[in-house]
Design a protein around this motif. Structure first.
Motif, PDB file in Angstrom:
ATOM      1  N   GLU A 299      -4.164   2.576   0.873  1.00  0.00           N
ATOM      2  CA  GLU A 299      -5.308   2.158   1.500  1.00  0.00           C
ATOM      3  C   GLU A 299      -6.479   3.049   1.024  1.00  0.00           C
TER       4      GLU A 299
ATOM      5  N   THR B 108       1.006  -1.205  -0.032  1.00  0.00           N
ATOM      6  CA  THR B 108       0.084  -0.109   0.034  1.00  0.00           C
ATOM      7  C   THR B 108       0.835   1.104   0.139  1.00  0.00           C
ATOM      8  N   SER B 109       2.031   1.057  -0.363  1.00  0.00           N
ATOM      9  CA  SER B 109       3.257   2.212  -0.596  1.00  0.00           C
ATOM     10  C   SER B 109       3.557   1.900  -2.053  1.00  0.00           C
TER      11      SER B 109
ATOM     12  N   ARG C 265       0.576  -4.755   7.876  1.00  0.00           N
ATOM     13  CA  ARG C 265      -0.797  -3.990   7.694  1.00  0.00           C
ATOM     14  C   ARG C 265      -0.892  -4.078   6.211  1.00  0.00           C
TER      15      ARG C 265
ATOM     16  N   ALA D 237       4.252  -1.820   9.274  1.00  0.00           N
ATOM     17  CA  ALA D 237       3.605  -1.164   7.741  1.00  0.00           C
ATOM     18  C   ALA D 237       3.428  -2.377   6.930  1.00  0.00           C
TER      19      ALA D 237
ATOM     20  N   GLY E 266      10.184   0.640  11.384  1.00  0.00           N
ATOM     21  CA  GLY E 266       8.705   0.862  11.321  1.00  0.00           C
ATOM     22  C   GLY E 266       8.061  -0.085  10.034  1.00  0.00           C
ATOM     23  N   LYS E 267       9.046  -0.507   9.119  1.00  0.00           N
ATOM     24  CA  LYS E 267       8.542  -0.916   8.010  1.00  0.00           C
ATOM     25  C   LYS E 267       7.991  -2.238   8.219  1.00  0.00           C
TER      26      LYS E 267
END
Ligand code: SF4
Lengths: 469, 201
Positions: free
Chosen positions: A432, A293-294, A321, A318, A314-315
């Motif tokens: 998203e 979603t990126s 998710r 992400a 943090g990836k």
């Protein structure tokens, strides 16, 4: 002192520089659409300020407009209608150049600008839209601005700016068959990340970029913003000049000659200083798709869905998710992912060459997906595609043949995905909900999207080319 | 424009990286022709379910964070579109500062036009403030723009960088357009010269 192309355009537009480097930059072209401008025009009215340069301001509705043939009867959604009507009123009241919904020249603002010859090399171009970077394909310094800045440009024809740093993205060698401008731009983001260009203006160069058509270069620059850069640029060359010449608002006669004399100087000096350099080999670029979603979640089509644990920081969260949202499992082959819907269009890939590339794959074949639509980037692209017989190929294959607009690129009009619906899209964002709440987007080139329409799953275009040959 | 000088308040933790403008304010809310009223739809798709009911897990729905004035967020906050609706929605909700390791360029600029202060700090400091944020009302974070400092709940002071011009405008609530119009003579002069040099523009 040696200069980059960016330095040269910048220097030619500085109105005033403060001691701390804050500059007032003159804006040559201001493009306006219905979503990010109403509050800006309202601001002018409330303060009694005038529009400084109506002749350098171009307005066109694109984000909200329906793309079904019945739109000539008016827009059903009330809020969209109000926004489009507001643009209509503002454009007429302030006397800017205007292409209303039912004008054949109407289309996505970033396709209309170049098509009409508003975008020229060496210009500064802004628009309340992040994909303004598209115009960088002409060697124009072009970037998106917010609505307060739209108001600022309307009132002053300038922008308060600090200079960005210079970044060079070089693509050496020639692209292999089946690999396109879209694969270049997605692969660059895959390599640098969505924040890799933050603080920079990117100049794309190298043999593969030189070999691209102008439309391909627009695709590359269009997504500079997805890489975090303020703008993307490509030095103008003979192809650029040929593309521009004869367009309605391009210079003519003696003015053309004067313009050419300057345009030919618009390239980075050989020993110019770069703050960051990224080099990719064209031979190593494959047809790619996004899995997450990126836009940085990009992989060659021959690859598999990655394991979130393989990332860092943090990836990890992400990616977890993203896979959850996308309904994918680590290790799944990308070519096993089944597609419900195909969307061909947007300012990234809604031009005539994009439609030709898709039609070539679709010719004589039928789609296997539930629905597929082509939304030409402008009324003129649509007309040309009809003339070339492309429209009929799309229709025969089972595609809906739409009118021009942004459409399902951001789904502000009725063209939307439903929750869980999976789409192969030629647009630029797989966020998203971008194409509709719960919708799942895979970004790719027009040919790859056409191939997915035929097989009903993500497909390596090279396999299909072998079949066709 | 509203001034920004100091702020002490509850910070909401949003450690997710690449929070994009479609998440901050989904496009169905861009159809407004006004600047206000977007707060109720801030983070709409994360905050409400299909029936429009609040999703209790979402941070801004939790009692401790309903009045947050600060966000502590993951890298590259605000990426995506140029929509100023994103800062408008945050401001309308009551958030005036976002702290992260990095911001997307357009979003960052848009904040300053709306009396908001985005703050960039190194990862270790963001981590400390993220921990504070997780403690909700018990751990307030303070920001002082004049001295360019953020103070964590237990009194650690972190300095941040900010462009002097942006700082000046924010501290004094100055309107950019008004400032630029004071330079109208320079703009006139530039235009006259540019028309000579590039008459085709
Ligand atoms: S086509 Fe998509 S990306 Fe391009 S201007 Fe329209 S909404 Fe934005």
């Amino acid at each position: 002192m040696t200069k980059t192309l960016y330095d040269k355009i910048w220097d030619a537009h500085v109105v005033h520089e403060d001691t701390d480097g804050t500059c007032l930059l003159y804006i040559d072209r201001h493009l306006v659409h219905e979503v990010t401008s109403p509050q800006a025009f309202e601001g002018l009215r409330m303060t009694g300020r005038k529009l400084r340069a109506p002749d350098k301001t171009i307005a066109v509705p694109d984000h909200n407009v329906p793309t079904t043939p019945d739109r000539e009867n008016g827009i059903e959604n009330e809020e969209s209608r109000i926004q489009v009507e507001a643009l209509d009123r503002n454009a007429r009241e302030f006397g800017v150049h205007y292409y209303p919904v039912n004008d054949v020249r109407q289309g996505i603002v970033h396709i209309v600008g170049p098509e009409q010859g508003w975008t020229l090399p060496g210009m500064t171009v802004v628009c309340g839209d992040s994909h303004t970077a598209t115009h960088g394909a002409f060697g124009a310094l072009a970037h998106g601005i917010g609505t307060s800045e739209v108001e600022h440009v309307l009132a002053t024809q300038t922008l308060i700016q600090k200079k960005s740093k210079n970044m060079k993205v070089e693509i050496t060698g020639s692209l292999p068959p089946g690999v396109t401008a879209k694969d270049i731009t997605l692969s660059v983001i895959g390599a640098t990340g969505t924040a890799g260009g933050t603080g920079y203006v990117i100049e794309y160069c190298g043999q593969a970029i030189e070999e691209l058509s102008i439309e391909g270069r627009m695709t590359v620059c269009n997504m500079a913003i997805e890489g975090g850069a303020r703008a993307g640029l490509i030095a103008p060359d003979e192809k650029t000049f040929q593309y521009v010449q004869g367009r309605p608002h391009a210079p003519k006669g003696a003015q053309w000659d004067a313009a050419m004399a300057w345009w030919k100087t618009l390239k980075s000096d050989p020993d110019a200083h770069w703050d960051k350099v990224v080099t990719l080999k064209a031979e190593e670029i494959a047809p790619v798709v996004t899995w997450g979603t990126s836009p940085e979640d990009v992989l060659p089509i021959t690859d598999s869905v990655p394991d979130p644990a393989s990332f860092a920081g943090g990836k990890v969260e992400a990616a977890r998710r993203a896979l959850d949202y996308m309904g994918l499992t680590p290790g799944q082959k990308l070519t096993d992912i089944e597609i419900d819907t195909v969307f061909i269009g947007s300012c990234t890939n809604g031009r005539i060459e994009d439609l030709r590339a898709a039609a070539e794959i679709l010719k004589g074949r039928k789609i296997k997906v539930k629905r597929a639509m082509v939304v030409p980037g402008s009324g003129l692209v649509r007309a040309q595609a009809e003339e070339e017989g492309l429209a009929q190929i799309f229709i025969d294959a089972g595609f809906e043949w739409r009118l021009a607009g942004c459409s399902m690129c951001l789904a502000m009009n009725p063209d939307q995905l439903s929750p869980g619906e999976r789409c192969a899209a030629t647009s630029n964002r797989n966020f998203e909900g971008r194409q509709g709440r719960g919708g799942r987007t895979h970004l790719m080139s027009p040919a790859m999207a056409a191939a997915a329409a035929i097989t009903g799953r993500l497909t390596d275009i090279r396999d299909m080319m072998a079949e066709t040959a | 424009m509203e001034k920004f000088t100091t702020l002490t308040g509850v910070a909401a933790p949003m450690p997710l990286v690449n929070i994009d403008t479609d998440m901050i304010i989904p496009k169905q809310f861009l159809k407004t022709i006004q600047r206000t009223g977007l707060g109720k739809n801030l983070f709409d798709e994360m905050r409400y379910d299909d029936q429009g009911r609040e999703i209790p897990d979402f941070v801004l729905n939790q009692p401790a964070y309903r009045k947050s004035e600060i966000l502590v967020a993951g890298d590259n906050f605000g990426c995506g579109s140029s929509r100023e609706h994103a800062p408008w929605a945050l401001a309308d909700f009551g958030i005036r500062t976002i702290i992260s390791t990095s911001f997307a360029d357009i979003f960052y600029n848009n904040c300053f036009k709306n009396g908001m202060l985005p703050i960039v700090l190194p990862q270790e400091q963001v981590d400390i403030l993220m921990d504070d944020a997780r403690k909700g009302e018990n751990a307030r974070i303070s920001i002082d723009l004049e001295s360019q400092t953020v103070t964590s709940a237990d009194g650690q002071v972190f300095s941040f960088e900010i462009d002097p011009f942006k700082k000046h405008c924010l501290l004094n609530g100055l309107d950019d357009i008004g400032l630029t119009l004071e330079k109208v003579a320079s703009i006139d002069a530039f235009e006259a010269q540019a028309t000579q040099a590039r008459p085709w523009v």
